[in-house]
Design a protein around this motif. Sequence first.
Motif, PDB file in Angstrom:
ATOM      1  N   ALA A 262      24.596 -42.305 -44.374  1.00  0.00           N
ATOM      2  CA  ALA A 262      23.742 -40.670 -45.670  1.00  0.00           C
ATOM      3  C   ALA A 262      22.991 -41.838 -46.002  1.00  0.00           C
ATOM      4  N   ALA A 263      22.882 -43.143 -46.606  1.00  0.00           N
ATOM      5  CA  ALA A 263      22.028 -42.972 -47.206  1.00  0.00           C
ATOM      6  C   ALA A 263      20.898 -44.266 -46.868  1.00  0.00           C
ATOM      7  N   VAL A 264      20.783 -44.484 -45.658  1.00  0.00           N
ATOM      8  CA  VAL A 264      19.532 -44.768 -44.569  1.00  0.00           C
ATOM      9  C   VAL A 264      18.685 -43.361 -44.102  1.00  0.00           C
ATOM     10  N   MET A 265      19.529 -42.831 -43.718  1.00  0.00           N
ATOM     11  CA  MET A 265      19.033 -41.586 -43.571  1.00  0.00           C
ATOM     12  C   MET A 265      18.382 -40.822 -44.472  1.00  0.00           C
ATOM     13  N   SER A 266      19.020 -41.045 -45.827  1.00  0.00           N
ATOM     14  CA  SER A 266      17.818 -40.094 -46.850  1.00  0.00           C
ATOM     15  C   SER A 266      16.709 -40.947 -47.070  1.00  0.00           C
ATOM     16  N   ASN A 267      16.652 -42.416 -47.089  1.00  0.00           N
ATOM     17  CA  ASN A 267      15.541 -43.258 -47.903  1.00  0.00           C
ATOM     18  C   ASN A 267      14.769 -43.158 -47.563  1.00  0.00           C
ATOM     19  N   LEU A 268      14.823 -42.935 -45.242  1.00  0.00           N
ATOM     20  CA  LEU A 268      14.033 -42.954 -44.504  1.00  0.00           C
ATOM     21  C   LEU A 268      13.236 -41.455 -44.600  1.00  0.00           C
ATOM     22  N   GLY A 269      13.972 -40.426 -44.342  1.00  0.00           N
ATOM     23  CA  GLY A 269      13.302 -39.575 -44.460  1.00  0.00           C
ATOM     24  C   GLY A 269      13.255 -38.663 -43.036  1.00  0.00           C
ATOM     25  N   SER A 270      11.550 -38.376 -43.211  1.00  0.00           N
ATOM     26  CA  SER A 270      10.755 -37.373 -42.369  1.00  0.00           C
ATOM     27  C   SER A 270       9.788 -38.964 -41.405  1.00  0.00           C
ATOM     28  N   VAL A 308      31.874 -42.431 -51.261  1.00  0.00           N
ATOM     29  CA  VAL A 308      31.724 -43.445 -49.907  1.00  0.00           C
ATOM     30  C   VAL A 308      30.420 -42.682 -49.470  1.00  0.00           C
ATOM     31  N   ASP A 309      30.441 -43.556 -47.804  1.00  0.00           N
ATOM     32  CA  ASP A 309      29.311 -42.259 -47.557  1.00  0.00           C
ATOM     33  C   ASP A 309      29.941 -41.093 -47.648  1.00  0.00           C
ATOM     34  N   PRO A 310      28.308 -39.950 -48.211  1.00  0.00           N
ATOM     35  CA  PRO A 310      29.506 -38.438 -48.173  1.00  0.00           C
ATOM     36  C   PRO A 310      29.160 -37.262 -46.843  1.00  0.00           C
ATOM     37  N   LEU A 311      27.925 -38.258 -46.006  1.00  0.00           N
ATOM     38  CA  LEU A 311      28.658 -37.471 -44.521  1.00  0.00           C
ATOM     39  C   LEU A 311      29.598 -38.169 -44.395  1.00  0.00           C
ATOM     40  N   GLY A 312      30.252 -39.140 -43.755  1.00  0.00           N
ATOM     41  CA  GLY A 312      30.891 -39.918 -43.043  1.00  0.00           C
ATOM     42  C   GLY A 312      30.989 -39.519 -41.427  1.00  0.00           C
ATOM     43  N   ASP A 380      11.698 -35.352 -46.638  1.00  0.00           N
ATOM     44  CA  ASP A 380      12.020 -36.462 -47.166  1.00  0.00           C
ATOM     45  C   ASP A 380      13.489 -36.089 -48.513  1.00  0.00           C
ATOM     46  N   LYS A 381      14.006 -36.806 -48.909  1.00  0.00           N
ATOM     47  CA  LYS A 381      14.857 -36.730 -49.796  1.00  0.00           C
ATOM     48  C   LYS A 381      16.012 -35.657 -49.641  1.00  0.00           C
ATOM     49  N   ASP A 382      16.742 -35.471 -48.394  1.00  0.00           N
ATOM     50  CA  ASP A 382      17.038 -33.863 -48.745  1.00  0.00           C
ATOM     51  C   ASP A 382      18.454 -34.400 -47.754  1.00  0.00           C
ATOM     52  N   ILE A 383      19.771 -34.719 -48.524  1.00  0.00           N
ATOM     53  CA  ILE A 383      20.273 -35.280 -47.280  1.00  0.00           C
ATOM     54  C   ILE A 383      21.591 -34.197 -46.956  1.00  0.00           C
ATOM     55  N   GLU A 384      21.211 -33.082 -47.905  1.00  0.00           N
ATOM     56  CA  GLU A 384      22.009 -31.769 -47.355  1.00  0.00           C
ATOM     57  C   GLU A 384      22.119 -31.608 -46.109  1.00  0.00           C
ATOM     58  N   GLN A 385      20.264 -31.633 -45.902  1.00  0.00           N
ATOM     59  CA  GLN A 385      19.672 -31.229 -44.437  1.00  0.00           C
ATOM     60  C   GLN A 385      20.907 -31.294 -42.868  1.00  0.00           C
ATOM     61  N   SER A 388      22.944 -29.269 -41.260  1.00  0.00           N
ATOM     62  CA  SER A 388      22.691 -28.400 -40.671  1.00  0.00           C
ATOM     63  C   SER A 388      23.006 -29.137 -38.956  1.00  0.00           C
ATOM     64  N   SER A 389      23.526 -27.790 -38.139  1.00  0.00           N
ATOM     65  CA  SER A 389      22.230 -28.350 -36.239  1.00  0.00           C
ATOM     66  C   SER A 389      21.173 -28.383 -37.020  1.00  0.00           C
ATOM     67  N   GLY A 390      21.002 -29.006 -35.630  1.00  0.00           N
ATOM     68  CA  GLY A 390      18.916 -29.562 -35.393  1.00  0.00           C
ATOM     69  C   GLY A 390      18.439 -30.736 -36.366  1.00  0.00           C
ATOM     70  N   LYS A 391      19.342 -30.780 -36.703  1.00  0.00           N
ATOM     71  CA  LYS A 391      18.222 -32.762 -37.650  1.00  0.00           C
ATOM     72  C   LYS A 391      18.522 -33.074 -36.544  1.00  0.00           C
ATOM     73  N   GLN A 392      19.598 -33.633 -35.739  1.00  0.00           N
ATOM     74  CA  GLN A 392      20.157 -34.549 -34.368  1.00  0.00           C
ATOM     75  C   GLN A 392      20.466 -33.624 -33.686  1.00  0.00           C
ATOM     76  N   VAL A 393      19.070 -33.589 -32.423  1.00  0.00           N
ATOM     77  CA  VAL A 393      19.846 -32.908 -31.697  1.00  0.00           C
ATOM     78  C   VAL A 393      20.366 -33.783 -30.165  1.00  0.00           C
TER      79      VAL A 393
END
Length: 414
Positions: A262-270, A308-312, A380-385, A388-393
Motif C-alpha cells: 500500500a505505501a509504495v502504491m500510494s507513493n507512485l500513484g499514476s 500495518v499495511d492497510p490493504l494487506g 495520485d495520492k489515493d490509497i482507497e482507490q 475497488s476492482s478495475g485498478k489492477q485488472v
Amino acid sequence: MKRRTFLGGAMAVAVAGRGSSALAQQPPVKIGMSMAQTGGLAGGGKASQLGIEVWRDDVNAKGGLLGRKVELIVYDDKSSASETPAIYAKLVDVDKVDLLFAPYATVPTAPLMPFVKQRGLLLMGNFSFQVNSKVGHDMWFNNAPWGPADSWASSFLDLGQKAGGKNMALLAADQEFAQNLALTARDVAKQRGLPVVFDQSYPPNTVEFSSILRALKAAKPDIVYVASYPPDSAGILRAVNEIGIGDDVKIFGGGMVGLQFAAVMSNLGSLLNGVVNYNTWLPEPSMYFDGTKEFFEKYTKRAVEAKVDPLGYYLAPFGYAMGQMVEAAVNSTKSLDQKGIAKYLREKEHKTIVGPIAFAADGERKETATLQAQFRGVKDKDIEQFRSSGKQVILFPDKLKTGSLISPFEAARK
C-alpha cells in the motif's frame, strides 16, 4: 532475542460458552515461528503475522484444535537469515512447540531447510521461492501461489508475445531473488527462441536509472521484463516517466517487488498505470472465495490499530490460509502427528480464502495461481482507490482473468 507470546482471542473464546472452560483446562497447541518485526522485511512480516493472528482467533472461537486453544509463539528474526536457525532450534527444543510456520520470505527461510529435514519436522512455508529445490524435504508446504518455478516469466512472456512481441529486454537487481527471476526469464526466452536484445543487472544501491533506461530504450525491445526490489521499482518507474520507454514496447513489468504494498502504491500513484506485474490477491470479482470478504473485514479493522499495511492483499490472506490448511489436516487426522498432517496436506486439495490449494511433490503449488495484473486509471495520492476492482485488472491465469491486456505500454499509461 525477544520472545513475544500472543494470547489473543480471549474475547472470542469467551463467547464460545462452555467451550471456553474446556479450552482453559487443556494445554494449548503451540505454533512457533519467527517473523520480521524489524529490518527490511518488517512491513511484510507484520502484515503476514496479522493474517495468522486473525486465523488463530477464529479457530479459537470455534473451540481450537482438538479441543485445545491455539497459541502462537513468535520471535523477531530482524529480517536476517543468521537469526532463524537459532530461533527455530529454541522453538523446538525449549518451547516444545507442536507445529512450525516458516518466517516470511526466502532469505530467512532457506537456512532452516536442512534443520527441519534432519529432524523430520513439518514446515508450513510462508512466501519463499524455491527454498526446497535442492533440499527435497517431503514435509514442506509453501502457502505462496507461485507454482512451477518458470511460471512468472512464462505467463508474462505469453502476454507479450500474444501482443506481438518479437524480442525482449531484461533489467534485474543484482540480488539473489531478482537474479533467480532473471535466470528463469532468460531460460524461458531461450526455449522460445525469443532474442534478448538488452540484458543488464544493476547494484542493489542504485538510485539513478536514467542512463540505464536510455540504453534500454535504444535497444528497441518489444517486451521489457524487470526484476527489482521496492526502492529500485520506484526509481525505475520514475525514470520511465521522465524518459519514456519507446513506442515498440508491448508490455512492461513482470517481477517488480514493492508494487504490491500500500505505501509504495500510494507513493507512485499514476506512475503505475500500464505496468503489468505479478501479484497474489486483488479485489477483483474472481478472487473471492468462502470467507475472503469476512477475513478482510477483520484484517482492515485490526490493521489500522496495529499500523500495518492497510490493504494487506499481498501476504495477509495467505497467512490465514496457512492456518486453514493446518486446521483441516488436524481435524481430519484428529492428531498433531506431523507425518500424518504432511500426508494429508500432500494428498488432498484444500479450500482456503485464497482459493483451492493442491501441492506438488516439492511442496509448491501444483498449478500456479500467481497473478499478472495491469494497473489502470490510477490517480495520485489515493490509497482507497485500490480497494475497488478495475485498478489492477487480472490478465493471468485464465480462470481468474478479469480483462485483457491494453498494449502498447505507452498507450496503456494514458
